[in-house]
Scaffold this motif. Structure first.
Motif, PDB file in Angstrom:
ATOM      1  N   MET A  31       0.104 -48.293 -82.985  1.00 14.81           N
ATOM      2  CA  MET A  31       0.731 -49.066 -81.620  1.00 14.81           C
ATOM      3  C   MET A  31       0.783 -47.924 -80.362  1.00 14.81           C
ATOM      4  N   ALA A  32       0.975 -46.753 -80.689  1.00 14.89           N
ATOM      5  CA  ALA A  32       0.969 -45.600 -79.797  1.00 14.89           C
ATOM      6  C   ALA A  32      -0.580 -45.390 -79.215  1.00 14.89           C
ATOM      7  N   LEU A  33      -1.462 -45.596 -79.820  1.00 11.87           N
ATOM      8  CA  LEU A  33      -3.053 -45.469 -79.642  1.00 11.87           C
ATOM      9  C   LEU A  33      -3.147 -46.836 -78.626  1.00 11.87           C
ATOM     10  N   LYS A  34      -2.973 -47.979 -79.179  1.00 10.57           N
ATOM     11  CA  LYS A  34      -3.202 -49.053 -78.371  1.00 10.57           C
ATOM     12  C   LYS A  34      -2.402 -49.009 -77.166  1.00 10.57           C
ATOM     13  N   ASN A  35      -1.085 -48.788 -76.918  1.00  7.95           N
ATOM     14  CA  ASN A  35      -0.331 -48.595 -75.755  1.00  7.95           C
ATOM     15  C   ASN A  35      -0.816 -47.775 -75.019  1.00  7.95           C
ATOM     16  N   HIS A  36      -1.462 -46.343 -75.250  1.00  4.62           N
ATOM     17  CA  HIS A  36      -2.187 -45.524 -74.644  1.00  4.62           C
ATOM     18  C   HIS A  36      -3.475 -46.114 -73.974  1.00  4.62           C
ATOM     19  N   LEU A  37      -4.079 -46.652 -74.644  1.00  2.00           N
ATOM     20  CA  LEU A  37      -5.451 -47.267 -74.188  1.00  2.00           C
ATOM     21  C   LEU A  37      -4.997 -48.410 -73.126  1.00  2.00           C
ATOM     22  N   LEU A  74      -6.133 -41.636 -87.772  1.00  2.00           N
ATOM     23  CA  LEU A  74      -5.234 -42.102 -86.712  1.00  2.00           C
ATOM     24  C   LEU A  74      -4.545 -40.799 -85.849  1.00  2.00           C
ATOM     25  N   VAL A  75      -4.381 -39.840 -86.801  1.00  2.00           N
ATOM     26  CA  VAL A  75      -3.740 -38.384 -86.211  1.00  2.00           C
ATOM     27  C   VAL A  75      -5.078 -38.021 -85.506  1.00  2.00           C
ATOM     28  N   ASN A  76      -6.361 -37.821 -85.974  1.00  2.00           N
ATOM     29  CA  ASN A  76      -7.442 -37.260 -85.076  1.00  2.00           C
ATOM     30  C   ASN A  76      -7.405 -38.059 -83.949  1.00  2.00           C
ATOM     31  N   MET A  77      -7.475 -39.305 -83.857  1.00  4.78           N
ATOM     32  CA  MET A  77      -7.559 -40.511 -82.810  1.00  4.78           C
ATOM     33  C   MET A  77      -6.271 -39.761 -81.532  1.00  4.78           C
TER      34      MET A  77
END
Length: 93
Positions: A31-37, A74-77
């Motif tokens: 969710m954090a990655l999706k929100n960031h993108l 996911l941590v790497n991304m």
């Protein structure tokens, strides 16, 4: 029918507490990655290049295909995206 209550949907659907915790962490990171993108308006192609993955992999991320992602990936991304990850470990009360 049981009226058992769960703290999280993951607690209800996963077989073990360990699997539920792993899914909670993966879900939070996704969710954090999706929100960031979304917030940065980065294209999937740009994100793929930044994360060192393919564009279809970013599509899987954006569509929430959680079973395709390990916690490590996911941590790497998240790190490649410039996100800072903090973790708390609490003992059960």
């Amino acid at each position: 029918m049981s009226k058992q209550r769960f703290a999280s949907v993951w607690d209800a659907i996963e077989d073990t507490p360990e699997e539920a915790e792993n899914m909670k962490l993966r879900s939070t990171l996704m969710m954090a990655l999706k929100n960031h993108l979304t917030r940065t308006e980065m294209s999937q192609a740009q994100a793929a290049k930044l994360f060192g993955v393919t564009q279809p992999r970013i599509s899987d991320l954006m569509r929430g295909k959680i079973n395709l992602f390990s916690l490590d990936a996911l941590v790497n991304m998240a790190t490649a995206a410039g996100l800072h990850i903090e973790m708390r470990v609490l003992e059960d009360a």
